[in-house]
Scaffold this active site. Structure first.
Site, short mmCIF file in Angstrom:
data_model
loop_
_atom_site.label_atom_id
_atom_site.label_comp_id
_atom_site.label_asym_id
_atom_site.label_seq_id
_atom_site.Cartn_x
_atom_site.Cartn_y
_atom_site.Cartn_z
N GLY A 106 11.47 4.08 2.72
CA GLY A 106 10.70 3.26 1.79
C GLY A 106 10.68 3.86 0.40
O GLY A 106 10.81 5.09 0.24
N GLY B 123 8.31 2.59 -2.18
CA GLY B 123 7.16 2.06 -2.90
C GLY B 123 6.25 3.16 -3.42
O GLY B 123 6.62 4.33 -3.51
N LYS C 25 -0.49 -0.34 -6.20
CA LYS C 25 -0.54 1.05 -6.66
C LYS C 25 0.23 1.27 -7.97
O LYS C 25 -0.09 2.17 -8.74
CB LYS C 25 -0.02 1.99 -5.58
CG LYS C 25 -0.92 2.07 -4.36
CD LYS C 25 -0.43 3.10 -3.36
CE LYS C 25 -1.37 3.17 -2.17
NZ LYS C 25 -0.98 4.25 -1.23
N TYR D 102 -1.80 4.36 10.15
CA TYR D 102 -2.77 4.91 11.09
C TYR D 102 -3.39 3.84 11.99
O TYR D 102 -4.21 4.14 12.86
CB TYR D 102 -3.88 5.65 10.34
CG TYR D 102 -4.56 4.82 9.28
CD1 TYR D 102 -5.62 3.98 9.59
CD2 TYR D 102 -4.12 4.87 7.96
CE1 TYR D 102 -6.23 3.21 8.63
CE2 TYR D 102 -4.73 4.10 6.98
CZ TYR D 102 -5.78 3.27 7.32
OH TYR D 102 -6.37 2.50 6.36
N ALA E 247 3.62 4.61 -2.08
CA ALA E 247 3.34 5.69 -1.13
C ALA E 247 4.51 6.65 -1.05
O ALA E 247 4.33 7.87 -0.92
CB ALA E 247 3.04 5.10 0.24
N ASP F 79 -3.04 10.44 -2.83
CA ASP F 79 -2.11 10.33 -1.70
C ASP F 79 -1.25 11.57 -1.58
O ASP F 79 -0.98 12.05 -0.48
CB ASP F 79 -1.20 9.11 -1.87
CG ASP F 79 -1.89 7.80 -1.49
OD1 ASP F 79 -2.86 7.85 -0.71
OD2 ASP F 79 -1.45 6.75 -1.98
N GLY G 225 -0.89 8.66 10.03
CA GLY G 225 -1.44 8.92 8.71
C GLY G 225 -2.95 9.04 8.64
O GLY G 225 -3.51 9.04 7.54
N SER H 96 -7.39 -1.91 7.20
CA SER H 96 -7.91 -0.72 6.54
C SER H 96 -9.08 -0.09 7.29
O SER H 96 -9.95 -0.78 7.83
CB SER H 96 -8.35 -1.06 5.11
OG SER H 96 -8.93 0.09 4.51
#
Length: 250
Positions: A126, A128, A65, A207, A130, A102, A228, A14
């Site tokens: 994906g 999920g 999340k 990222y 995000a 987001d 990202g 992170s």
């Protein structure tokens, strides 16, 4: 001391702590700090809150999340639309309110990446938390899409069903999976990379590293790529507005 932080399972990748620590320094907020809180399970959140009574706001990342919902007192419209929470606001009356920034970060970042009036379709890799934010942003921008997942979805595709022709027909491909995140930089989603062209746009929510394997395979054929980092910055700024009870442009 006003304390903020990020909860997730593995946070070594992170950049949030660096981002906010630099922000606090630039603003001269010496009484603000940002910490990383790795939780083995989301059920550990109440204990964390007891141990850190000076918390004023939290970010939420993989895989919590969606799992964090039962621990919140209220869900803001942004999180309700997306179905996932990435920001927790500590209201003055003690309530925990879940938000999603987001979607704002991705939407605004995507608009600086694809051409104005982009009328192609997208593949969202994906399914999920995000991915849900990306889906809402695409709908807001009027971009049609398929979600591609390892498991069969009612209105999506599996990776086995993702044919070379489908890749050729979908010029925007968005990776919302963690595949390729440091330190596992050799990983990437299993799509027919041989069907990519110079007309494709590959957006990776990752990222770290700056250029993922997914992006590099697109660059090899001349495709446009973006990571990202800008999305991270935009969603972080939106989180800061929420924590300071400033209005958001949603």
């Amino acid at each position: 001391m006003r304390e903020f932080g990020l909860i997730g399972r593995t946070l070594s990748h992170s950049f949030s702590q660096t981002y906010f620590s630099q922000k606090f320094h630039n603003l001269g907020l010496s009484d603000h700090q940002y910490e990383l809180f790795e939780l083995a399970a989301v059920q550990d959140l109440p204990v964390l809150l007891q141990q850190h009574p000076e918390l004023y706001g939290l970010n939420v990342t993989i895989p919590y999340k969606e799992q964090v919902w039962p621990f919140l007192d209220e869900i803001a419209p942004s999180a309700a639309r997306v179905g996932a929470v990435n920001v927790i606001q500590f209201a003055s009356d003690g309530r925990l309110i879940g938000h999603n920034t987001d979607m704002i970060g991705f939407r605004d970042s995507l608009q600086t990446f694809v051409p104005a009036g982009f009328d192609g379709r997208a593949l969202v890799l994906g399914s999920g938390g995000a991915s849900k934010a990306v889906e809402v942003a695409l709908r807001d921008l009027g971009i049609g899409y398929w979600v591609v997942s390892r498991n069969p979805l009612g209105s999506g595709l599996t990776y086995e069903e993702l044919t070379p022709r489908l890749v050729q027909e979908h010029l925007l491909i968005i990776n919302t999976t963690p595949l390729g995140t440091h330190p596992n930089v050799q990983e990437c989603p299993a799509i027919p990379y041989g069907s990519l062209t110079a007309s494709h746009y590959l957006y990776d929510l990752i990222y770290n590293p700056r250029e993922t394997e997914f992006m590099q395979r697109g660059q090899a054929v001349g495709a446009q790529t973006k990571n990202g980092f800008e999305m991270l910055c935009l969603q972080a700024e939106a989180a800061w507005q929420i924590w300071n009870e400033e209005p958001l442009d949603q």
